[in-house]
Design an enzyme around this catalytic site. Structure first.
Site: not given
Length: 408
Positions: A36, A91, A133-134, A193-195, A286, A317
């Site tokens: 510091y 994650k 994510e999500d 969709g997204a995937a 899933n 993934n």
């Protein structure tokens, strides 16, 4: 105790799964003066003159932000940023365990696309990469595309591209096993969709010439009159060269590969039986896939897989994102591009020797210690060759260092 009770206890007994740990000792006044004031001023002054040094002199160089608004979490849907935190923590644990990448969960209390983009843009100086994510679709496409334009670090939506890379690595392994070429096969992807859309785009990027995307409106084709989002519209233009029309059951006839990113139990035995000889079936919904592994094999598939850990050929993934980010940040990449994604696919698929391929083993296990190092090396090499790397590092050094880092 029940599984629910076990899960709650697992997350509660230590107040979550993450903690901050110091890399340096603070044993005396000398240590304190270096860590510091006054010593900390020296790297500050150096970084002021050259911002790139922030990757070397601070934790930024090995840190990724995991960003979510909590609008599409697992199979739970829109549960909000607070409820999304356990997933983001999990994650982060996977990033650290499999790639030795430090990752910070950041759950944003807004659903507004512009506010999300601006928030992430302002966070950029603290991180070497952004893992989205999500996020719900189609909003996720706009967020990623815009951030890729304005950020000078990799932005990667794992729900799209991590899933796509994991899926294509399994498909490539399966094709090696059944002795079919990517230019000769008919591919059907159920769910856009997204995937699903990312899987479709990666099929095209890798040179598959006959890919058909199926949505609730049926098979997508050029000129279809249906309410599509921008990614579905794009795929309708670049896939289905023979303009096949109809339902999943109609277009699956004679298909070599059937991939599901849609819903439970949609791949009936009749649909699978109507496919080509030596058919490949991956049901990735899933927690309940389009078909179980056993049912797909019983219906005549030569190779099958799901996203579940309790059956063979799991498409996961975790084989992807730790190694992708490890390789990207080791060469200080500005982006994760198509070349890097394709390199990751082949790095995973080619880990299995030809002699070791079996119907129930066409993709490496998530705990295979070779996976992250192989992906990191391949991604680093592709980043250098495609011109998005800030620094050049021998890919084999990246591989060796990753293996050493994860200690697995």
């Amino acid at each position: 105790m029940s599984f629910v009770e076990d899960a709650i206890k697992f997350h509660a007994e230590k107040n979550g799964m993450l903690a901050v740990a110091s890399k340096v000792p603070l044993r005396n006044r000398e240590d304190l003066s270096l860590a510091y004031t006054p010593g900390v001023a020296e790297p500050c002054k150096a970084i002021k003159e050259n911002k790139e040094l922030s990757f070397e002199y601070t934790c930024r160089g090995n840190t990724v932000a995991i960003v979510s608004d909590g609008t599409r979490v697992l199979g739970l849907g829109d549960i909000g940023p607070e409820a999304a935190m356990p997933v983001m923590e999990g994650k982060a644990v996977l990033f650290k365990t499999f790639g030795d990448v430090d990752a910070i969960p950041i759950c944003i209390d807004t659903k507004d696309t512009e506010e999300i983009i601006e928030t992430v843009r302002r966070l950029q100086p603290s991180f070497a990469g952004i893992n989205l994510e999500d996020f719900s679709s189609p909003k996720c496409y706009e967020i990623e595309d815009r951030l890729k334009e304005i950020c000078d670090i990799p932005v990667f939506h794992d729900d799209q591209h991590g899933t796509a890379i994991a899926c294509l690595s399994a498909v490539v392994g399966a094709l090696r096993y059944v002795k079919k070429d990517i230019k000769d096969v008919k591919v059907v992807v159920n769910g856009c969709g997204a995937a699903g859309s990312a899987i479709g785009r990666l099929f095209v990027s890798m040179g598959f010439t006959n890919v058909i995307m199926v949505e609730r409106v049926g098979a997508l084709y050029k000129g279809i009159d249906a309410p599509l989002d921008k990614m579905q519209l794009h795929l309708s233009e670049v896939t289905n060269p023979n303009m096949e029309k109809g339902t999943l059951a109609d277009v699956a006839k004679g298909a070599d590969i059937l991939v599901g990113v849609s819903g439970p139990n949609l791949f009936t035995k009749e649909i699978i039986a109507s496919m080509a000889d030596k058919a490949i079936v991956f049901g990735l919904a899933n927690p309940v896939p389009e078909t179980s592994y056993d049912d797909a094999i019983a219906a005549g598939a030569a190779v099958a897989g799901t996203g579940r850990s309790d059956s063979p050929n799991q498409v996961n993934n975790v084989t992807v994102f730790p190694g992708v980010f490890r390789g990207a940040i080791d060469v200080r990449a500005r982006a994760i591009n198509e070349e890097m994604k394709v390199a990751a696919v082949y790095a995973i698929a080619n880990l299995i020797d030809e002699k070791d391929l079996r119907a129930d083993y066409v993709v490496p296990d998530a705990f295979d210690p070779r996976v992250a190092p192989a992906v990191a090396a391949a991604v680093a090499k592709a980043a250098i060759e495609s011109g998005v790397a800030r620094v050049e590092v021998d890919p084999e050094v990246v591989r060796a260092n990753t293996l050493k880092r994860v200690g697995r």
